[in-house]
Design an enzyme around this catalytic site. Structure first.
Site, PDB file in Angstrom:
ATOM      1  N   ILE A  90       0.821  -1.322  -0.118  1.00  0.00           N
ATOM      2  CA  ILE A  90       0.033  -0.024  -0.050  1.00  0.00           C
ATOM      3  C   ILE A  90       0.881   1.331   0.074  1.00  0.00           C
ATOM      4  O   ILE A  90       2.004   1.246   0.297  1.00  0.00           O
ATOM      5  CB  ILE A  90      -0.968   0.003   1.335  1.00  0.00           C
ATOM      6  N   CYS A  91       0.303   2.332  -0.566  1.00  0.00           N
ATOM      7  CA  CYS A  91       0.899   3.573  -0.682  1.00  0.00           C
ATOM      8  C   CYS A  91       0.404   4.560   0.330  1.00  0.00           C
ATOM      9  O   CYS A  91      -0.511   5.077   0.505  1.00  0.00           O
ATOM     10  CB  CYS A  91       0.886   4.392  -1.982  1.00  0.00           C
ATOM     11  N   LEU A  92       1.502   4.783   1.499  1.00  0.00           N
ATOM     12  CA  LEU A  92       1.185   5.482   2.577  1.00  0.00           C
ATOM     13  C   LEU A  92       2.605   6.309   2.769  1.00  0.00           C
ATOM     14  O   LEU A  92       3.380   5.882   2.280  1.00  0.00           O
ATOM     15  CB  LEU A  92       1.154   5.028   3.896  1.00  0.00           C
TER      16      LEU A  92
END
Length: 316
Positions: A90-92
């Site tokens: 995921i992109c955080l």
């Protein structure tokens, strides 16, 4: 596991310390490394209250690089949740997709609290994000308690401590919550910066189109101006000259032929004053050299004359 890794490594020291701090599960989160891999952790988090994820317990992986904590980890969700894709990084701002925003002071506990805080936010097309409806997310939250990890054998029904009437609604860790708020703020600022960059790009493209249109109009006007001038010049040149009705005499014809056959003389330009000044300087130098030569010759002759007189007196 201690004999398998270099205990002098900063990453191993840091992960050993964090594993000891997170050994006991809490009511909201729990994370521990695998038995055979210190750099892969499995975590469980409880869905944030008063949201579409309330009542759900979600499981995932945290893969840490050998340069941890100088580089961020990669976070992968394993439980279907409707907010993040399953089995995909995921992109955080705390994940490996954004190493520029990662800070070494952040820890795995900080990442867990940040994941809980990120779940109710909008995906907005980020990598690994989903935008399910609230009904779908609530249904997935109920089914998440039946999930059991095949890799670590963790069951969501026993992964965390059960909630009690005296339990806190949010994870109680002031330092980690403060860092998680910084992470949220950075995520919002990054989205706002991308929006401002898109606006700037659109304005720049509009100005570029206006400039190109104005330049093309200017070129068209410049191209038509010389054509008009050429037409105006060609009009008097095309008008035929009327020959004089009076015939030329033989003398006038000879003079006209001589003028036509005589070559054109180039205009003579006066000499530059700098050249005249240089000639004057050379003349003065030559005169000075001649005078110095004569003076030197006079001194030589006088010396010879005095030497002869002294010799004559000595003989007497």
């Amino acid at each position: 596991m201690e004999g398998k890794y270099n205990l002098k490594s900063p990453a191993v020291k840091r992960l050993m310390k964090e594993a000891a701090e997170l050994r006991d599960p809490t009511e909201h989160y729990h994370a521990q490394p695998l038995e055979d891999n210190l750099f892969e952790w499995h975590f469980s988090v409880r869905g944030p209250p008063d949201s579409d994820f309330d009542g759900g317990i979600y499981h995932g992986r945290i893969v840490l690089p050998p340069e941890y904590p100088m580089k961020p980890p990669s976070i992968i969700l394993l439980t279907p949740n409707g907010r993040f894709e399953v089995g995909k990084k995921i992109c955080l701002s705390i994940s490996g997709h954004h190493p520029e925003t990662w800070q070494p002071s952040w820890s795995i506990r900080t990442a867990l609290i940040a994941i809980i805080g990120f779940m109710p936010t909008k995906g907005e097309g980020a990598i690994g994000s989903l935008d399910y409806t609230p009904e779908e997310r609530k249904a997935l939250a109920k089914r998440s308690q039946d999930f059991c990890c095949e890799m670590c054998g963790c069951s969501m029904r026993t992964a965390l401590q059960p909630l009690t009437p005296n339990s806190e609604r949010q994870p109680v860790d002031p330092q980690a919550q403060q860092l998680a708020q910084q992470i949220n703020f950075k995520a919002e600022s990054s989205t706002s910066s991308t929006a401002s960059e898109s606006k700037e790009t659109a304005s720049v493209s509009q100005t570029a189109q206006q400039e190109t249109s104005s330049i093309s109009e200017g070129l068209d006007s410049e191209a038509t101006a010389p054509a008009e001038q050429a037409e105006s010049v060609s009009e008097p040149a095309s008008t035929p000259t009327t020959p004089s009705s009076r015939p030329l005499s033989p003398r006038q014809r000879r003079a006209q032929n001589q003028n036509q056959n005589q070559p054109q003389r180039r205009p003579t330009y006066p000499a530059f004053p700098a050249a005249a000044q240089q000639d004057g300087n050379h003349t003065g130098s030559a005169v000075l050299i001649v005078l110095l030569t004569l003076a030197l010759a006079a001194l030589v002759f006088r010396r010879i004359y005095l030497a002869q007189d002294y010799k004559f007196d000595y003989e007497l």
